[in-house]
Design a protein around this motif. Structure first.
Motif, PDB file in Angstrom:
ATOM      1  N   GLU A 387       0.831  -1.206   0.000  1.00  0.00           N
ATOM      2  CA  GLU A 387       0.000   0.000   0.000  1.00  0.00           C
ATOM      3  C   GLU A 387       0.871   1.264   0.000  1.00  0.00           C
ATOM      4  N   ARG A 388       1.936   1.251   0.788  1.00  0.00           N
ATOM      5  CA  ARG A 388       2.831   2.401   0.841  1.00  0.00           C
ATOM      6  C   ARG A 388       3.541   2.594  -0.495  1.00  0.00           C
ATOM      7  N   ILE A 389       3.924   1.501  -1.118  1.00  0.00           N
ATOM      8  CA  ILE A 389       4.629   1.581  -2.400  1.00  0.00           C
ATOM      9  C   ILE A 389       3.684   2.036  -3.507  1.00  0.00           C
ATOM     10  N   ILE A 390       2.417   1.604  -3.468  1.00  0.00           N
ATOM     11  CA  ILE A 390       1.442   2.032  -4.482  1.00  0.00           C
ATOM     12  C   ILE A 390       1.301   3.552  -4.487  1.00  0.00           C
ATOM     13  N   SER A 391       1.179   4.130  -3.302  1.00  0.00           N
ATOM     14  CA  SER A 391       1.000   5.592  -3.225  1.00  0.00           C
ATOM     15  C   SER A 391       2.210   6.329  -3.778  1.00  0.00           C
ATOM     16  N   LEU A 392       3.413   5.775  -3.574  1.00  0.00           N
ATOM     17  CA  LEU A 392       4.616   6.421  -4.098  1.00  0.00           C
ATOM     18  C   LEU A 392       4.744   6.235  -5.608  1.00  0.00           C
ATOM     19  N   LEU A 393       4.370   5.049  -6.106  1.00  0.00           N
ATOM     20  CA  LEU A 393       4.438   4.802  -7.549  1.00  0.00           C
ATOM     21  C   LEU A 393       3.481   5.698  -8.320  1.00  0.00           C
ATOM     22  N   LYS A 471      14.702   5.117  -6.517  1.00  0.00           N
ATOM     23  CA  LYS A 471      14.240   6.373  -5.921  1.00  0.00           C
ATOM     24  C   LYS A 471      13.006   6.154  -5.054  1.00  0.00           C
ATOM     25  N   ILE A 472      12.131   5.208  -5.438  1.00  0.00           N
ATOM     26  CA  ILE A 472      10.992   4.867  -4.582  1.00  0.00           C
ATOM     27  C   ILE A 472      11.502   4.300  -3.269  1.00  0.00           C
ATOM     28  N   PHE A 473      12.483   3.399  -3.365  1.00  0.00           N
ATOM     29  CA  PHE A 473      13.098   2.800  -2.178  1.00  0.00           C
ATOM     30  C   PHE A 473      13.731   3.897  -1.307  1.00  0.00           C
ATOM     31  N   GLY A 592      21.170  14.309  -7.298  1.00  0.00           N
ATOM     32  CA  GLY A 592      20.099  13.812  -8.149  1.00  0.00           C
ATOM     33  C   GLY A 592      19.379  12.639  -7.522  1.00  0.00           C
ATOM     34  N   SER A 593      19.931  12.099  -6.444  1.00  0.00           N
ATOM     35  CA  SER A 593      19.252  11.021  -5.732  1.00  0.00           C
ATOM     36  C   SER A 593      18.323  11.606  -4.671  1.00  0.00           C
ATOM     37  N   ILE A 594      17.566  10.737  -4.008  1.00  0.00           N
ATOM     38  CA  ILE A 594      16.658  11.176  -2.942  1.00  0.00           C
ATOM     39  C   ILE A 594      17.358  11.156  -1.591  1.00  0.00           C
ATOM     40  N   LEU A 595      18.126  10.107  -1.341  1.00  0.00           N
ATOM     41  CA  LEU A 595      18.765   9.929  -0.036  1.00  0.00           C
ATOM     42  C   LEU A 595      20.032  10.760   0.101  1.00  0.00           C
ATOM     43  N   GLY A 596      20.716  11.054  -1.015  1.00  0.00           N
ATOM     44  CA  GLY A 596      21.995  11.750  -0.963  1.00  0.00           C
ATOM     45  C   GLY A 596      21.967  13.099  -0.255  1.00  0.00           C
ATOM     46  N   PRO A 597      21.084  14.032  -0.637  1.00  0.00           N
ATOM     47  CA  PRO A 597      21.051  15.326   0.053  1.00  0.00           C
ATOM     48  C   PRO A 597      20.754  15.214   1.545  1.00  0.00           C
ATOM     49  N   THR A 598      19.906  14.254   1.936  1.00  0.00           N
ATOM     50  CA  THR A 598      19.613  14.079   3.360  1.00  0.00           C
ATOM     51  C   THR A 598      20.852  13.631   4.118  1.00  0.00           C
ATOM     52  N   LEU A 599      21.617  12.727   3.531  1.00  0.00           N
ATOM     53  CA  LEU A 599      22.861  12.293   4.163  1.00  0.00           C
ATOM     54  C   LEU A 599      23.832  13.455   4.301  1.00  0.00           C
ATOM     55  N   PHE A 600      23.871  14.353   3.323  1.00  0.00           N
ATOM     56  CA  PHE A 600      24.768  15.502   3.414  1.00  0.00           C
ATOM     57  C   PHE A 600      24.341  16.441   4.534  1.00  0.00           C
TER      58      PHE A 600
END
Length: 919
Positions: A387-393, A471-473, A592-600
Motif C-alpha cells: 500500500e505504501r509503495i502504491i502511493s509512491l508509484l 528512488k521509490i526505495f 540527483g538522488s533522494i537519499l543523498g542530500p539528506t545524508l549531506f
C-alpha cells in the motif's frame, strides 16, 4: 552557410574583415537610387535567404520632424517577428546625419540604469533584451566620442574580431569603420536511428494483467537481492516489449511537435503542388492551396497542443522546453569543450573527459570498517507494505528520465498496483540483507552548467540519473531516517528539509541583521560567506557512517544498508546517447538522488556547534554564512576565531573551502569609527588567505550589499523577466488565446519575482512602479492590446479582468502567506522576540488591536531605522494587523490565501471607486 555584413551606405559602412566570408552573390545588395539621405537599412540574414527592410516604408522624406527615438523603437518592433525567426541576426546602421544614427545620444553601452532616465530610451534598450540581441560595440564610433553605430546579434559566439577602425580607412566620414568576422561553418549532424517505446499505443490493461499473473513468489522470494532484482527486471522488460510497441526515431533535430500527422499533411501538400506544376490547371491549383492550408493548420494546432500534456504535472511541460530548444537552435553543450589543455569534439570523447574530471574531484577512498551493533536492531524496522509503495508509484513523474535499468516512469505509474507486491518483496530482501543490486548503485551522470564559460568542463556539476525504482526505495528510507534524526538537526539548517526553503533561510538572516543594526551600540554586522569546494562530491563515507552511528544513533540494519548503498558505486557520463566507460565513485553523495542530500545535511549538522555566543549562522545544505554584530574591536577578533573554528572543522572532515570564493560583507548604516581612520579595516583570513570585502554577494539568489538595499536585485529581476517575456513572444508567437497567454506569463515571466520576494520586495513607490510598469506591458501582450495606452486605473481594471493581482498586492499576498505559516507554526521558524501577541493593554484610547494582533517592543531608531522598518517581520506585522480578524483567525493556509486574495481585490476596487465612481 555564408554570412557577412556591410552597411548600405559607404559613408558609414561596417566593412567586413578581409577573412570574413561573403554573400552568396559576389557583392552585397546595392541601395536603392531613391534612398533618402536620412534613411537607413536594417539587414537581417538567415540561413535560407537575405532579407532587407527599408526604413523608408515607415518614414517618408516629408515627415522630417519625426522623433528619432520613437522612429528607432518602432523599426525594432515592426521587425520583431522577422528578427525572432532568423537563425543569425546581424543589425547595424549609421549615416552622416547625426540626427539619424541607429542609436540615441544619451544611451551608453553597456547601458546603465542611471544613464538612461528617459523612458523611451529605456524602451529602446529593453527591446534588444526582448529580442535576445547582444550589442557588441563598446567603444566610440563617432569623432565626437559617441557610440552611434551598433552591431547587434542573437548569436554573439559566432561573431569575433570586432574592431573599430579609423574613419578614413574606406572613405572620408565622421563615423568609424567597423569590421568583424562571422563563423559561418555549419556541420550537418546525422542523428542515428533509435528505437523507443510508443506509450500512446500501450495496452496497459494487458500489461497489468500479465504482471499480476507472474508467479513472483518462486522467482524473487527467499533469493539473493541481486538475483531477485535480475529476475524481476528481465520478466518486466519482456512483458513491456509484448504490450508496448516500439517506434523508430529518425531525426532528433526536428521540432518535437512535428509528428506523423504533420508529415502526412506535408506529403499531401507536396504531391498536390507537384500535380499543379505539371498540369497548371485551376482545379489542381485550388486543390494545392487547400492542402497547403490544411498543413499549416495542422502544424499550428500541434504547436499549440505541444505546450500542454495531461500526463505531465508541470504547468509548462517538458514538451514546451523541447519546443523552445528546437526553435532557438541552441544546444546544451558546446561543440568543442576543454579540460585545461585537453580539447574534445565528439560526444563520446566529451563524455569520457567529463567523467575523468568528475572522478578527480573525489576525496580519499573509504575503508567502510564501521562497527555495527545489532543488539537494538528491532528499532530500525521499516514498513515496505504494498500500500505504501502504491502511493509512491502513483506520484512518479512519467516524464523523468529512466536510470540504468531502463524501466520507464510511464510503466511504474500505470502499473503501480501490479508492481507493488514484487517491489515490496525486493525492498524487504535488500534492506534486511544489506545487499544493494548493482543497477541501484550505478548512475548515468548528466553535466549541468553552473556559471562561467560553457566550453570549460570545470564549470559543470554532475547530476546523477539513478534507477526510478531505487528512488521509490530511497524515498521510504529518507522518511524513516528523518523521523529518527529530526530532533537532533540544527534548526538553522534550511536545506532539503520539510517546510524549509531559501526564503526561511533569508528571512531569519535579514531580520537578525536589521534588528542588530537598529541597536544604537552596533556599528555594523560583519557577514562571512563560505564556499565549499565540490561539497557533495567530497564527503568521506567513513566519516558520515561514524556520524550516523555516534551522533544520530543509527545502527543495525539501517546503518549496514547505508554503508552498502555508498560502497562500490559506479558512474558514467552520457552525452547525446554516447556513454563513457564506468569509473568508481570514491566519495560523496549522489546529486540527483533522494537519499543523498539528506545524508549531506546530517553530515554537516555539527558545523555550527562550536561557534561563540553572539555569532550566528544559517545554512542551506553546503551554503554557509556566519555573522556577528560589531560594537568594538573585540567583536572582530571573536568573529575571526569563529572563522578559524569552521576552518578546523573543514580539515577534520576532509572538506575543503574555496578561499578565493569566500567573502566578507560588512552591513552597516553608519561608518565605524575605525573605518574613518586611513587604511584601517579589520582583515579577516581563512587559513593563510585574506578574505576580500565584497561590494555585493549573491546569497541563495538574493544580492546582499553593505547597505542591505535591494535595488540591484530588483533591477536584475526586471531585466531577467524582460528576457523571459521576449523568449515567450519569440517561441509562442502562434499562441493567441488569452488564457494560454496568461498561463505562459504567470509561469515563465512573473515567476521570476516569486523567489524570496518577502526579502527583496520594493519598499517605496518608485521601485514598485518599475514592477507595475513591466506587468502593464505583459497585460497588454496577453490581451493583444500592445498599441493601446493604459493609465494605472485602466491597468487595474485589466488586471481584475485577467484575475492577475497588481504587483504591489502580489507582494503583500506573499508576505502575509509566509507570516501566516510562521504565526500558526506551519514553518519551523519562530516570530522574533520583539513581536508579542496583544494582551488587551494599550495606551491608545481607541485601540484597533485585538487578540490576533501583534505589537512590537522595538521601534525603529537612529540611522538603522530604515533597515528595521523594511525588514520582513516589522513590515508585515503591520499588514497583518490591518487584515479583518475573521481572516486572521483561519488556520488553514489554503482557505486563508483564498480569503485574503478576495479581501485584497475588494480593497483595490473600493479605492478605485472612491477615486472614480464610474470605474
Amino acid at each position: 552557410m555564408s554570412f557577412t555584413f556591410r552597411s548600405l551606405r559607404p559613408a558609414t559602412s561596417a566593412q567586413s574583415a578581409p577573412s570574413a566570408p561573403r554573400y552568396r552573390s559576389s557583392q552585397p545588395p546595392k541601395p536603392s537610387s531613391k534612398q533618402h539621405p536620412g534613411q537607413k537599412r536594417v539587414l537581417i540574414l538567415s540561413d535560407s535567404k537575405n532579407r532587407q527592410f527599408d526604413c523608408s516604408r515607415f518614414r517618408s522624406p516629408k515627415i522630417a520632424v519625426e522623433r528619432k527615438d520613437l522612429f528607432l523603437l518602432r523599426v525594432l518592433r515592426e521587425h520583431r517577428d522577422a528578427i525572432s525567426k532568423a537563425d543569425i541576426v546581424l543589425i547595424s546602421a549609421g549615416v552622416n546625419d547625426l540626427r539619424r544614427d541607429f542609436n540615441l545620444h544619451s544611451v551608453e553601452w553597456p547601458p546603465q540604469s542611471t544613464n538612461t532616465p528617459i523612458r523611451v530610451h529605456k524602451l529602446f534598450t529593453d527591446s534588444f533584451q526582448e529580442l535576445g540581441l547582444d550589442q557588441l560595440i563598446t567603444s566610440p564610433t563617432h569623432i565626437k566620442g559617441k557610440t552611434l553605430d551598433l552591431l547587434l546579434t542573437n548569436h554573439s559566439s559566432l561573431v569575433s574580431d570586432v574592431n573599430v577602425h579609423s574613419s578614413s580607412l574606406v572613405c572620408k566620414s565622421d563615423h568609424s569603420v567597423i569590421s568583424f568576422k562571422v563563423k559561418a561553418t555549419k556541420v550537418i549532424k546525422r542523428c542515428p536511428k533509435r528505437r523507443i517505446y510508443n506509450f500512446k499505443k500501450a495496452n496497459w490493461d494487458s500489461l497489468n494483467n500479465d504482471i499480476s499473473c507472474v508467479p513472483w513468489y518462486g522467482l524473487i522470494d527467499s533469493r539473493e537481492p541481486e538475483i531477485a532484482w535480475y529476475n524481476f527486471k528481465t520478466i518486466l522488460h519482456a512483458l513491456i516489449d509484448k504490450n508496448i510497441p516500439k517506434i523508430t526515431v529518425k531525426n532528433n533535430f526536428s521540432p518535437p511537435w512535428f509528428d506523423s500527422e504533420c508529415f502526412s499533411a506535408f506529403r499531401k501538400k507536396d504531391r498536390a503542388h507537384a500535380q499543379f506544376k505539371e498540369s497548371n490547371t485551376f482545379t489542381n491549383e485550388l486543390r494545392w492551396k487547400v492542402k497547403r492550408r490544411d498543413f499549416k493548420n495542422t502544424c499550428n494546432a500541434k504547436m499549440r497542443d505541444n505546450l500542454y500534456n495531461s500526463e505531465d504535472p508541470a504547468l509548462i511541460t517538458k514538451k514546451f522546453w523541447s519546443h523552445v530548444k528546437s526553435f532557438s537552435n541552441s544546444h546544451r553543450l558546446p561543440e568543442c569543450m576543454h579540460l585545461n589543455d585537453t580539447f574534445r569534439n565528439s560526444p563520446k570523447d566529451k563524455a569520457e573527459l567529463f567523467n575523468n574530471y568528475f572522478y578527480q574531484q573525489f576525496s580519499t577512498p573509504s575503508r567502510y570498517d564501521i562497527d555495527i551493533d545489532w543488539s537494538n536492531d528491532q528499532l530500525f524496522d521499516i514498513d515496505f507494505s504494498p500500500e505504501r509503495i502504491i502511493s509512491l508509484l502513483k506520484e512518479v513523474n512519467p516524464n523523468k528520465a529512466s536510470g540504468p535499468d531502463g524501466i520507464h516512469g510511464q510503466v511504474l505509474k500505470h502499473c503501480a498496483r501490479s508492481l507493488a507486491h514484487p517491489l515490496s518483496v525486493i525492498f524487504t530482501l535488500s534492506y534486511n540483507s544489506g545487499c544493494v543490486p548493482k543497477d541501484w548503485r550505478t548512475a548515468n551522470v548528466v553535466p549541468v552548467f553552473k556559471k562561467g564559460s560553457k566550453d570549460n568542463i570545470t564549470n559543470y556539476r554532475p547530476i546523477s540519473l539513478t534507477s526510478l525504482v531505487m528512488k521509490i526505495f530511497e524515498r521510504i528510507l529518507k522518511d524513516e531516517l528523518l523521523q529518527l534524526t529530526s530532533d537532533l538537526l540544527d534548526e538553522r539548517q534550511h536545506g532539503f528539509l520539510k517546510n524549509k526553503s531559501c526564503t526561511t533561510n533569508m528571512v531569519y538572516f535579514t531580520d537578525n541583521i536589521s534588528s542588530a543594526i537598529n541597536n544604537p551600540n552596533t556599528y555594523s554586522v560583519d557577514v562571512i560567506y563560505f564556499d565549499f569546494s565540490k561539497a557533495f562530491d567530497s564527503v568521506n563515507h567513513d566519516l558520515i557512517l561514524e556520524k550516523l552511528k555516534y551522533k544520530f544513533g543509527i545502527d543495525g540494519r539501517f546503518l549496514n544498508f547505508i554503508k552498502n548503498y555508498l560502497r562500490n558505486r559506479e558512474q558514467s557520463v552520457v552525452i547525446e546517447n554516447c556513454k563513457s566507460p564506468s569509473l568508481p565513485v570514491l566519495s560523496g553523495v549522489p546529486q540527483g538522488s533522494i537519499l543523498g542530500p539528506t545524508l549531506f545535511v546530517l553530515f554537516i549538522n555539527d558545523l555550527p556547534s562550536s561557534l561563540n555566543a553572539g555569532t550566528d549562522i544559517a545554512l542551506y545544505a553546503d551554503d554557509t554564512k556566519i555573522w556577528r554584530p560589531i560594537a568594538s574591536e573585540e567583536d572582530h577578533i571573536i568573529l575571526q576565531s569563529d572563522i578559524n573554528t569552521l576552518h578546523k572543522w573543514s580539515i577534520m572532515n576532509k572538506m575543503n573551502f574555496h578561499p578565493s570564493k569566500c567573502k566578507a560583507v560588512s552591513v552597516h548604516n553608519r561608518p565605524s569609527p575605525l573605518d574613518m581612520l586611513p587604511s584601517v579595516r579589520f582583515c579577516y583570513h581563512l587559513g593563510n588567505v585574506l578574505l576580500e570585502y565584497a561590494d555585493n554577494e549573491k546569497d541563495l539568489g538574493v544580492i546582499i550589499n553593505p547597505s542591505l538595499c535591494f535595488s540591484e536585485q530588483q533591477d536584475a529581476l526586471v531585466a531577467k523577466a524582460n528576457q523571459q517575456l521576449g523568449l515567450v513572444r519569440r517561441t509562442c508567437h502562434f499562441v493567441h488565446d488569452i488564457k494560454r497567454r496568461r498561463t505562459l506569463y504567470l509561469t515563465l515571466v512573473r515567476s521570476q519575482f516569486e523567489h524570496c520576494s518577502p526579502i527583496w520586495r520594493p519598499s517605496n513607490d518608485t521601485a514598485m512602479k518599475k514592477f507595475e510598469s513591466f506587468q502593464k506591458r505583459c497585460v497588454k501582450w496577453i490581451l493583444s492590446e500592445e498599441e493601446k495606452s493604459y493609465n494605472f486605473e485602466t491597468y487595474y481594471v485589466k488586471c481584475r479582468t485577467l484575475t492577475i493581482l497588481p504587483m504591489s498586492l502580489r507582494f503583500q499576498l506573499n508576505d502575509l502567506i509566509l507570516f501566516h505559516k510562521i504565526a500558526y507554526g506551519y514553518v519551523p521558524i519562530s516570530l522574533p522576540e520583539y513581536l508579542q501577541w496583544f494582551d488587551g493593554n494599550s495606551r491608545l484610547r481607541n485601540s484597533h488591536l485585538d487578540r490576533l494582533s501583534l505589537v512590537s517592543s522595538y521601534l525603529p531608531t537612529g540611522r538603522g531605522s530604515r533597515l528595521f522598518e523594511n525588514s520582513f517581520f516589522y513590515r508585515t506585522h503591520s499588514l497583518w494587523n490591518r487584515i479583518p480578524v475573521d481572516i486572521r483567525d483561519i488556520a488553514c493556509t489554503i482557505t486563508f490565501k483564498a480569503r485574503l486574495k478576495a479581501h485584497l481585490w475588494q480593497t483595490l476596487i473600493s479605492d478605485l471607486e472612491s477615486k472614480d465612481p464610474t470605474t
